[in-house]
Design a protein around this motif. Structure first.
Motif, short mmCIF file in Angstrom:
data_model
loop_
_atom_site.label_atom_id
_atom_site.label_comp_id
_atom_site.label_asym_id
_atom_site.label_seq_id
_atom_site.Cartn_x
_atom_site.Cartn_y
_atom_site.Cartn_z
N ILE A 180 -0.69 1.27 -0.01
CA ILE A 180 -0.07 -0.06 -0.08
C ILE A 180 -0.01 -0.67 1.31
N PHE A 181 -0.58 -1.86 1.45
CA PHE A 181 -0.61 -2.55 2.75
C PHE A 181 0.00 -3.94 2.60
N GLY A 182 0.51 -4.45 3.72
CA GLY A 182 1.03 -5.81 3.69
C GLY A 182 1.85 -6.10 4.92
N LYS A 183 2.29 -7.34 5.03
CA LYS A 183 3.13 -7.73 6.16
C LYS A 183 4.53 -7.14 5.98
N PRO A 184 5.31 -7.05 7.07
CA PRO A 184 6.70 -6.62 6.93
C PRO A 184 7.43 -7.50 5.91
N ASN A 185 8.23 -6.85 5.08
CA ASN A 185 9.06 -7.55 4.08
C ASN A 185 8.30 -8.16 2.91
N ALA A 186 7.07 -7.71 2.68
CA ALA A 186 6.32 -8.22 1.51
C ALA A 186 6.80 -7.57 0.22
N GLY A 187 7.56 -6.45 0.36
CA GLY A 187 8.08 -5.75 -0.83
C GLY A 187 7.35 -4.46 -1.12
N LYS A 188 6.72 -3.85 -0.12
CA LYS A 188 5.95 -2.62 -0.33
C LYS A 188 6.83 -1.47 -0.80
N SER A 189 7.95 -1.27 -0.11
CA SER A 189 8.84 -0.15 -0.45
C SER A 189 9.50 -0.37 -1.81
N THR A 190 9.88 -1.60 -2.09
CA THR A 190 10.49 -1.92 -3.40
C THR A 190 9.48 -1.63 -4.51
N LEU A 191 8.22 -1.98 -4.28
CA LEU A 191 7.18 -1.73 -5.28
C LEU A 191 6.97 -0.23 -5.48
N LEU A 192 6.89 0.52 -4.38
CA LEU A 192 6.71 1.98 -4.48
C LEU A 192 7.83 2.59 -5.32
N ASN A 193 9.07 2.25 -5.00
CA ASN A 193 10.21 2.80 -5.74
C ASN A 193 10.17 2.41 -7.21
N LEU A 217 7.49 1.63 -9.06
CA LEU A 217 6.38 2.29 -9.75
C LEU A 217 6.69 3.75 -10.06
N VAL A 218 7.31 4.43 -9.09
CA VAL A 218 7.57 5.87 -9.24
C VAL A 218 8.85 6.12 -10.03
N GLY A 219 9.76 5.12 -10.02
CA GLY A 219 11.01 5.29 -10.77
C GLY A 219 12.05 6.08 -10.02
N GLU A 220 11.85 6.27 -8.72
CA GLU A 220 12.81 6.98 -7.88
C GLU A 220 12.88 6.26 -6.54
N LYS A 221 14.01 6.43 -5.84
CA LYS A 221 14.12 5.80 -4.52
C LYS A 221 13.46 6.70 -3.49
N MET A 222 12.20 6.44 -3.22
CA MET A 222 11.42 7.24 -2.27
C MET A 222 11.38 6.61 -0.89
N ALA A 223 11.45 5.30 -0.84
CA ALA A 223 11.38 4.58 0.43
C ALA A 223 12.63 3.73 0.59
N ILE A 224 13.20 3.73 1.79
CA ILE A 224 14.40 2.93 2.00
C ILE A 224 14.03 1.46 2.03
N VAL A 225 14.98 0.64 1.63
CA VAL A 225 14.72 -0.79 1.48
C VAL A 225 15.77 -1.57 2.26
N SER A 226 15.32 -2.61 2.96
CA SER A 226 16.23 -3.47 3.70
C SER A 226 15.63 -4.86 3.75
N SER A 227 16.50 -5.86 3.90
CA SER A 227 15.99 -7.23 4.05
C SER A 227 15.42 -7.45 5.46
N LYS A 228 15.72 -6.51 6.36
CA LYS A 228 15.19 -6.61 7.73
C LYS A 228 13.74 -6.11 7.76
N VAL A 229 12.94 -6.71 8.63
CA VAL A 229 11.53 -6.30 8.73
C VAL A 229 11.42 -4.96 9.44
N GLN A 230 10.24 -4.34 9.30
CA GLN A 230 9.92 -3.06 9.98
C GLN A 230 10.91 -1.95 9.63
#
Length: 290
Positions: free
Chosen positions: A8-21, A23-36
């Motif tokens: 998964i590639f994209g600019k900061p804050n495009a929603g990559k981590s939200t999408l990963l979580n 799709l997998v159905g678990e919180k695997m990547a931390i999510v924040s409204s802050k970039v990077q």
């Protein structure tokens, strides 16, 4: 049986981590409204035994490096380019499309790519159609899917598209596992997430988390972690008046960690000052940024 790597590639804050979580159905990547927020390449496995194993990789948002830490983050992006069967190129539909296109073109992809228009909820239909027209004609776009990762909208459709691109083969990892990262990594990330949640813009980018102790006892798991900062003033902010802030970090992180590992947790946090750690090769390795 299908098995493959989807990165998964994209600019900061495009929603990559939200999408990963999502799709997998678990919180695997931390999510924040802050970039990077994402600093590592995080692999997460979506398994349907006998049918497929999709190995997703969430990568840091693509930026122009300013510190050695940033260079490590961009190395993670480059590494993900090398072993993908399919690239998901995530676009916040409200973002500047030209800058997204420039980044995707610069990746010089050698594998098929699916453009994922994210955050489509609440957006004018004409704008979505325009984005679809813009990205569909780009040479890297083999397919385009519109979703809202946050609302879990059209994820089934996206998964169906992903599976059409994956090769047949046996699973790469045990179908019991969710990731190839150790539990300690996720514990450190959950603590770091709370720092992003509780503090303003500056503090989170100057901090790292190091797990020094992870002892599983009969009734609970004892965890001791250091929060690394660059200056004494940052240490005072993290601790807070009479320890108020570090207690909040601990309480919030402990709740998440207990949910993740399914056991009671005793969490002890200390704050350590390490000047300029983001540019120190030895300290970056010590904190897991190899």
């Amino acid at each position: 049986m299908k098995a493959g790597f989807v990165n998964i590639f994209g600019k900061p804050n495009a929603g990559k981590s939200t999408l990963l979580n999502a799709l997998v159905g678990e919180k695997m990547a931390i999510v924040s409204s802050k970039v990077q927020t994402t600093r590592h390449r995080i692999k997460a496995f979506l398994n349907k035994p006998g049918e497929y194993q999709v190995v997703f990789s969430d990568t840091p948002g693509i930026i122009d490096p300013k510190y050695k830490l940033h260079e490590r983050m961009m190395d993670a992006v480059k590494g993900a380019l090398e072993d993908a069967d399919l690239a998901l190129l995530i676009v916040d539909v409200k973002d500047d499309w030209e800058s997204c296109h420039a980044i995707f073109s610069a990746l010089k992809l050698t594998v098929p790519a699916v453009v994922v228009l994210n955050k489509t909820d609440g957006v004018n239909g004409n704008k979505i159609t325009e984005a679809e027209t813009y990205f569909s004609k780009q040479p890297y776009c083999r397919k385009l899917v519109k979703i809202s990762a946050l609302r879990h909208e059209h994820l089934d459709k996206l998964l169906d598209v992903i599976l059409t691109f994956l090769p047949e083969g046996m699973p790469f990892y045990s179908e019991e596992d969710l990731s190839d990262m150790p539990t300690k990594f996720f514990v450190a990330e959950m603590i770091r997430e709370k720092i992003y949640e509780l503090f303003g813009d500056e503090i989170p980018y100057h901090t790292a988390v190091m797990i020094n102790e992870f002892k599983e006892k009969e009734s609970l798991v004892k965890i001791q972690a250091d929060i690394i900062v660059q200056r004494e003033t940052q240490k005072a902010i993290i601790i807070g008046d009479k320890g108020k802030m570090i207690k909040q970090i601990g309480m919030k992180a402990r709740a998440d960690i207990e949910g993740f590992i399914g056991q009671k947790v005793f969490l002890e946090l200390f704050v350590k000052v390490r000047p300029k750690w983001r540019d120190n090769e030895m300290q970056l390795k010590e904190y897991g940024y190899n």
